[in-house]
Design a protein around this motif. Structure first.
Motif, PDB file in Angstrom:
ATOM      1  N   HIS A  15      43.349  42.299  39.596  1.00  0.00           N
ATOM      2  CA  HIS A  15      44.139  41.242  39.489  1.00  0.00           C
ATOM      3  C   HIS A  15      45.184  41.583  38.254  1.00  0.00           C
ATOM      4  N   ALA A  16      44.742  42.259  37.402  1.00  0.00           N
ATOM      5  CA  ALA A  16      45.684  42.656  36.226  1.00  0.00           C
ATOM      6  C   ALA A  16      46.602  43.814  36.720  1.00  0.00           C
ATOM      7  N   LYS A  17      46.011  44.633  37.572  1.00  0.00           N
ATOM      8  CA  LYS A  17      46.916  45.703  38.128  1.00  0.00           C
ATOM      9  C   LYS A  17      47.816  45.570  39.530  1.00  0.00           C
ATOM     10  N   GLY A  18      47.476  44.317  40.001  1.00  0.00           N
ATOM     11  CA  GLY A  18      48.223  43.788  41.117  1.00  0.00           C
ATOM     12  C   GLY A  18      47.728  44.507  42.614  1.00  0.00           C
ATOM     13  N   PHE A  19      46.371  44.943  42.603  1.00  0.00           N
ATOM     14  CA  PHE A  19      45.850  45.497  43.419  1.00  0.00           C
ATOM     15  C   PHE A  19      45.397  44.629  44.715  1.00  0.00           C
TER      16      PHE A  19
END
Length: 102
Positions: A15-19
């Motif tokens: 979620h934090a990296k947009g994966f």
């Protein structure tokens, strides 16, 4: 760290990296790719085999979270089930065959 905690951390990182967090088919494909990379590292005796195996685990944890699977509970259940099973080697083929559930 246990599997459940690792699964949670992988999900937070995705979620934090947009994966990818929604496309299950894509995640299976990416997991397959990571497994192929690990196999290639083993086959070529490369020093990064451990890192590649870790990638496989991380993708698996993410896929488990994406599909609502408590992977730790499933692993614990499967280990228990496998421990109770009995196997014998087939003399003709040399492969192991389950002969009892236990």
């Amino acid at each position: 760290m246990d599997v459940r905690e690792a699964q949670k951390l992988v999900w937070e990182n995705k979620h934090a990296k947009g994966f990818n967090t929604t496309d299950v088919a894509l995640e299976f494909g990416l997991l397959h790719g990571e497994l192929a990379e690990a196999f290639d590292a083993w086959r070529r005796r490369q020093p990064d085999l451990g890192e590649e195996l870790a990638d496989v685990a991380l993708y698996l944890f993410g896929l488990a979270q994406m599909t609502g699977c408590d992977l730790q509970a499933e692993i614990e259940s499967k280990l228990h089930k496998n421990a109770a099973r009995q196997y014998e080697r087939d003399p003709a083929s040399g492969t192991m065959h389950r002969v009892a559930e236990g």
